[in-house]
Design an enzyme around this catalytic site. Sequence first.
Site, PDB file in Angstrom:
ATOM      1  NE  ARG A  76      57.922  85.904  47.231  1.00  0.00           N
ATOM      2  CZ  ARG A  76      56.660  86.139  46.914  1.00  0.00           C
ATOM      3  NH1 ARG A  76      55.796  86.520  47.838  1.00  0.00           N
ATOM      4  NH2 ARG A  76      56.238  86.030  45.680  1.00  0.00           N
ATOM      5  CE1 TYR A 204      62.113  79.781  48.127  1.00  0.00           C
ATOM      6  CE2 TYR A 204      60.976  81.771  48.845  1.00  0.00           C
ATOM      7  CZ  TYR A 204      61.500  80.990  47.826  1.00  0.00           C
ATOM      8  OH  TYR A 204      61.428  81.408  46.529  1.00  0.00           O
ATOM      9  N   GLY A 205      64.440  81.483  50.864  1.00  0.00           N
ATOM     10  CA  GLY A 205      65.031  82.760  50.434  1.00  0.00           C
ATOM     11  C   GLY A 205      64.167  83.981  50.696  1.00  0.00           C
ATOM     12  CE  LYS A 213      61.170  88.638  46.057  1.00  0.00           C
ATOM     13  NZ  LYS A 213      60.992  89.277  44.751  1.00  0.00           N
ATOM     14  CG  HIS A 233      58.594  92.161  42.304  1.00  0.00           C
ATOM     15  ND1 HIS A 233      57.568  91.294  41.999  1.00  0.00           N
ATOM     16  CD2 HIS A 233      59.686  91.390  42.488  1.00  0.00           C
ATOM     17  CE1 HIS A 233      58.025  90.052  42.022  1.00  0.00           C
ATOM     18  NE2 HIS A 233      59.311  90.079  42.309  1.00  0.00           N
ATOM     19  CB  SER A 255      57.119  85.556  42.016  1.00  0.00           C
ATOM     20  OG  SER A 255      57.079  86.610  42.931  1.00  0.00           O
ATOM     21  CB  ALA A 256      57.598  82.075  38.868  1.00  0.00           C
ATOM     22  CB  CYS A 257      55.637  86.257  35.329  1.00  0.00           C
ATOM     23  SG  CYS A 257      54.191  85.649  36.166  1.00  0.00           S
ATOM     24  N   GLY A 258      58.981  85.373  34.243  1.00  0.00           N
ATOM     25  CA  GLY A 258      59.931  85.607  33.156  1.00  0.00           C
ATOM     26  C   GLY A 258      60.766  86.874  33.257  1.00  0.00           C
ATOM     27  CE  LYS A 259      60.823  90.179  38.800  1.00  0.00           C
ATOM     28  NZ  LYS A 259      59.752  89.263  39.180  1.00  0.00           N
ATOM     29  CB  THR A 260      65.409  85.635  35.425  1.00  0.00           C
ATOM     30  OG1 THR A 260      64.960  85.879  36.752  1.00  0.00           O
ATOM     31  CG2 THR A 260      66.896  85.375  35.435  1.00  0.00           C
ATOM     32  CG  ASP A 282      63.346  89.800  42.445  1.00  0.00           C
ATOM     33  OD1 ASP A 282      62.264  89.544  41.873  1.00  0.00           O
ATOM     34  OD2 ASP A 282      63.512  89.673  43.665  1.00  0.00           O
ATOM     35  CG  ASN A 372      59.665  78.863  44.143  1.00  0.00           C
ATOM     36  OD1 ASN A 372      59.983  79.630  43.231  1.00  0.00           O
ATOM     37  ND2 ASN A 372      59.682  79.238  45.417  1.00  0.00           N
ATOM     38  NE  ARG A 374      62.678  80.882  43.516  1.00  0.00           N
ATOM     39  CZ  ARG A 374      62.210  82.105  43.257  1.00  0.00           C
ATOM     40  NH1 ARG A 374      63.010  83.082  42.921  1.00  0.00           N
ATOM     41  NH2 ARG A 374      60.918  82.350  43.322  1.00  0.00           N
TER      42      ARG A 374
HETATM   43  C1  OXD Z   1      59.942  86.103  44.264  1.00  0.00           C
HETATM   44  C2  OXD Z   1      61.407  86.018  44.131  1.00  0.00           C
HETATM   45  O1  OXD Z   1      59.336  85.227  44.893  1.00  0.00           O
HETATM   46  O2  OXD Z   1      61.976  86.854  43.420  1.00  0.00           O
HETATM   47  O3  OXD Z   1      59.377  87.067  43.736  1.00  0.00           O
HETATM   48  O4  OXD Z   1      62.027  85.139  44.741  1.00  0.00           O
HETATM   49 MN    MN Z   2      60.691  88.438  42.800  1.00  0.00          MN
END
Ligand code: OXD
Ligand code: MN
Length: 598
Positions: A76, A204-205, A213, A233, A255-260, A282, A372, A374
């Site tokens: 992003r 990019y997504g 987002k 978020h 982002s990228a801190c382990g939510k999934t 997310d 990053n 995905r």
């Molecule tokens: C982010 C995502 O960047 O979920 O937060 O892709």
């Molecule tokens: Mn996110």
Amino acid sequence: MATATLAPTQNPHLISWVDEMAQMCKPDRIYWCEGSEEERARLTAEAIDAGVLLKLDGKKRPNSYYHRSNPNDVARSEELTFVCTPTEEESGPTNNWVEPGEMYRRLARLYDGAMRGRTMYVVPYIMGQPESPFAKVGIELTDSVYVVLNIRIMARMGKVALDRLGASDDFNRGLHSVADCDPTERFIVHFPQDNTIWSVGSGYGGNALLNKKCLALRISTYQSRQEGWLAEHMMLLEATSPSGEVHYLAGGFPSACGKTNLAMLIPPDVFTGWRIRTLGDDIVWMRIGEDGRLYAVNPEAGFFGVVPGTNSHTNPNAMRMLDRDTIFTNVALTQDGDVWWEGKDGPVPERLIDWKGRPWAKGSAEPAAHPNSRFTVPLSNNPALAPAVNDPRGVPISALIFGGRRATTIPLVLESFNWAHGVYLAGTMGSETTAAKTGAVGVLRRDPMANIPFVGYDMGTYFGHWLEMGARLARPPRIFLVNWFRKGDDGKFVWPGYGENMRVLKWIFDRCDGRAAAKETPVGWTPRTSDLEMRGLPVQAGAVEAALRVDAAEWREELRSHAEWLDHLGPTVPRSLRAQLELLDAAVETAAHARIDP
Ligand code: OXD
Ligand code: MN
């Protein structure tokens, strides 16, 4: 004149807007997506012919594809993201702003003829269950077939959305063109007052799937303030105890801190009978129910997650989910038609093709997969999906959890004294930056509610909205701050994380039922080690104590930095949050002077 498939709608607002955008972008063809399986197969075949997708080995990974992005377009671009509200004050100090008329004119020049020689896909979609009061319809016009195929996974796409829309004018207008994918002409722009998003120059997504987002967070935060709900978020999970009690927990992490990983956690063996199931990883939309509780839905239909580091220890459920039906972006390719990434199970292959398409050999200094990189995969692939994900009314939330990456200061878990204190802790939360956004990695930045890149209006006003939501809730969720990333003097993480985070979730679960004990510190409630399930923990009690420690000297520094942060946000920060700072400051000073370990 572009050739066009027949519009499968009579909606005059939609037809005239598509017409107007096509006149500006000048595509050769206009294609209306209807969302069928036949269409997916056809567009996938076209994407393969065009070199946009590569089919992975059908035996190793059925129905899965590989995409490599332009190397300048891998995350992003927050510095190129704008919220163009009518006045700069509405957008606030945390968003980029340009006067909307000026921005529309600037972008119109970039869109002029940008789709020449290309197809403009008209992508109708719904965020949320079609029959849910939470649901929102959006239409994205895009010249990227990769975007179309990703939205088809991430949202309910096609005819279902046009049926829900009917003849209404109430839809998000998203215009997207990859154009020349030139970072100097890349803009992701929101006009919340017009329910409009214009994105140009990126595939990019987070910049290009406008449903995610852009609509489900930036535009939705703006609308949710006006309408009295929250767009956050957050991941969303269901926790069930051995006796069958259930709590739903929502968690905001940058982002990228382990939510999934957290949303798909598998409890360690000692937690016999406990079960975690996923609702989302997310985005969460929350409304106040008739019983005065906060109800949450995940408006998405898929997961767009970070790949590196995913393995059968960190996230076994994700590994199973990625076995099939997945679009991988910017990972590495193996010689036998499969994908590879740093942190995957098993030995590192001798030779690969890296995410830039170059030959890669084991031991190379550069990673084979982009940090990053995905996956895009349907929710239904998750072997531990909670059935309640399909409940259009949402699920009642017992606890809100917030957490960033902090090497120091923030304890493993801290429960707030009350709602306003929780809003303060979340609003001053900090995290070290990751590869999910362009720019330096590992720099501490304040990230309120983990939502700083996504709040589409003034941050102080957002805090005020959170406080008002609390005041309207008869049974507000408890609010917790967590930190899985604290480091010891040796620079190593003190807490093992991943599945072991269940120990913290269980304490939170029991706190929600008023069962678990806690110790009061100047900054909130923490467990003692004796309040946590310690059996089978692969680290010593001393490490857990270090993870839980509230250190007065560290907090003095922290509060000084909070004061600067609130000053930066300016006069719209609610008085009661400034009062929280005063209270905490006084409590930490008392503890420091008493020379006791708080
Ligand atoms: C982010 C995502 O960047 O979920 O937060 O892709
Ligand atoms: Mn996110």
